[in-house]
Design a protein around this motif. Structure first.
Motif, PDB file in Angstrom:
ATOM      1  N   TYR A   1      42.438  45.933  40.570  1.00  9.75           N
ATOM      2  CA  TYR A   1      41.792  46.464  42.067  1.00  9.75           C
ATOM      3  C   TYR A   1      42.427  46.411  42.864  1.00  9.75           C
ATOM      4  CZ  TYR A   1      37.295  43.919  39.297  1.00  9.75           C
ATOM      5  OH  TYR A   1      36.835  43.209  38.857  1.00  9.75           O
TER       6      TYR A   1
ATOM      7  N   PRO B   1      36.088  42.863  46.281  1.00 16.92           N
ATOM      8  CA  PRO B   1      37.032  43.561  46.038  1.00 16.92           C
ATOM      9  C   PRO B   1      37.406  44.272  46.901  1.00 16.92           C
ATOM     10  CG  PRO B   1      36.391  44.685  44.344  1.00 16.92           C
ATOM     11  CD  PRO B   1      35.008  43.139  45.191  1.00 16.92           C
TER      12      PRO B   1
ATOM     13  N   ALA C   1      32.697  48.523  47.310  1.00 18.69           N
ATOM     14  CA  ALA C   1      32.748  47.864  45.812  1.00 18.69           C
ATOM     15  C   ALA C   1      31.258  47.896  45.467  1.00 18.69           C
ATOM     16  CB  ALA C   1      33.859  46.465  45.524  1.00 18.69           C
TER      17      ALA C   1
END
Length: 449
Positions: free
Chosen positions: A181, A245, A249
């Motif tokens: 991420y 995240p 997202a």
């Protein structure tokens, strides 16, 4: 609104001070005796003290000495007031810790200007203290501050014969969060993780980020069953806590944590041993499936020759742990980001400063040991105080933290702690100096020749 305590046995002076300071917008409290001032300081918060030097009974100088000896009060700026203007008296007051000195009858504009200056310096010192003791990302105690507070709690638990528990935490598979991420998402996980800690644990529990995804909590006046219950509440809350995240997202992220817990019910010669045993519990939690809390008090004693557990913790963030390979670190013990920031990124100047730091302080360990052995606490305090300042300027933050604790102990007359705290300073000083010797050997040789 700043609150000022004015102490003077002359009633007319107190009336004038109250009038002038109130007109300037300060909240003022007055008293005509040092003993009553000391009682007020125990009960109420003040931002600055105006203290007459010569009073019947307890003198202003004696009161100043008491104020600067008490850790809870020594940060308060003190401006001395006196009709005398002898150099010896001024020097004596400043050496005891007074921030400034004003002669009576005072000139209102001058006194007010000096009050403003002292308050500005106090605010700057508070900001620096926060920067030096707080983790910049999460806002909780950094490693040095956690160790300082936990050490005090440990000493108090021994004195009071009360329970104390220490827990080590490590976020599971955190490397995968950064890899999948990005580091911005990793930072968000750490921030929300810390916020959740603040909600679950008690206000007087000591929280700290030790580095990366590793955290610790010290539980004063607590038995291990209570601490394990608290850790389990946190673990379950975290397990169910959804994290986005990033702003764009579409999916939510969940993380878990492994925890090791150790208590003083098992003989602990010191805080380091307690941390080591909690680390053992953390390693056991990682090694047996993660996302669990392990009571380290129930583990079999580890052989002292076993490698330190900290070497294994980070590898547990990989699906297939690999032996940890030491990474080369330039200038061990020095945070170059901080050091370079202090010289606006000038690497050449930074190295020059490190050379000067080495020249001026490479034998401070021997000087400190000599002063402590001779019970020359004034010299020892001067050395510790100076070392604290220069360590911060070059980015040697662990050395700064240890020197600061020793400096405070010397100020407070905590003689039983001197040798232990000195050993911490000495160990960190050796590490920093060895790193400078190794990396700047050529520059040091050129200077000496």
């Amino acid at each position: 609104m700043y609150k000022i305590l004015a102490v003077d046995d002359a009633k007319d002076t107190l009336l004038l001070l109250e009038f002038d300071l109130s007109a300037e917008g300060y909240q003022v409290m007055t008293t005509d005796a040092a003993d009553s001032a000391l009682r007020l300081l125990e009960k109420e918060h003040f931002d600055l003290i105006l203290l007459d030097m010569y009073m019947p009974g307890i003198t202003g100088m004696a009161a100043l000495e008491v104020i600067k000896r008490k850790e809870a009060l020594q940060h308060i700026p003190v401006i001395m007031l006196s009709a005398a203007d002898g150099e010896d008296e001024i020097v004596a007051a400043l050496e005891l810790g007074a921030d400034d000195y004003v002669t009576k009858p005072y000139i209102a504009k001058v006194l007010l200007a000096r009050i403003r200056t002292s308050l500005r310096l106090m605010e700057k010192n508070r900001e620096l203290e926060i920067l030096a003791t707080t983790d910049f990302l999460t806002g909780i105690n950094n490693r040095g501050r956690f160790y300082e507070l936990a050490s005090k709690a440990f000493i108090e638990s021994v004195r009071q014969k009360s329970g104390l528990v220490l827990a080590m935490f490590d976020i599971d598979l955190f490397k995968q969060v950064n890899d999948n991420y990005g580091h911005e998402a990793g930072d968000k996980v750490l921030v929300e993780y810390t916020q959740l800690m603040g909600k679950v644990f008690r206000e007087y529990d000591i929280l700290g980020r030790l580095g990366g995804e590793e955290f610790a909590v010290c539980f004063p006046y607590t038995v291990i069953e209570e601490a394990i219950n608290a850790c389990e509440r946190f673990r379950l809350c975290l397990e169910q806590h959804a994290i986005l995240p990033g702003k764009q997202a579409q999916e939510t992220l969940f993380v878990t944590v492994s925890i090791g817990v150790a208590s003083t019910t098992i003989a602990s010669p010191g805080l380091d041993d307690l941390i080591r045993r909690a680390d053992l519990g953390l390693y056991e939690a990682k090694n047996t499936g993660r996302n669990k809390t392990i009571n380290a008090d129930k583990l079999q004693p580890i052989n002292e020759t076993q490698a330190p557990l900290i070497d294994y913790i980070d590898t547990m963030n990989d699906e297939e742990p690999a032996p940890k390979v030491p990474q080369p670190q330039e200038f061990p013990g020095i945070d170059q980001k901080i050091g370079l920031g202090n010289v606006l990124g000038d690497k050449s100047l930074f190295k020059e400063i490190l050379v000067m730091f080495y020249q001026d302080h490479h034998d401070d360990k021997e000087k400190l040991q000599s002063a402590l052995s001779a019970k020359d606490h004034a010299t020892a305090k001067h050395l510790a105080h100076t070392l604290k300042g220069v360590a911060s300027s070059v980015g040697a933050m662990a050395l700064f933290e240890r020197a600061k604790v020793l400096d405070k102990a010397l100020s407070g007359g905590e003689k039983e702690q001197y040798q232990l705290l000195f050993e911490g300073v000495a160990a960190e000083l050796i590490k920093v100096m060895a790193g400078i010797e190794q990396e700047l050997a050529e520059q040091l040789h050129n200077v000496s020749s």
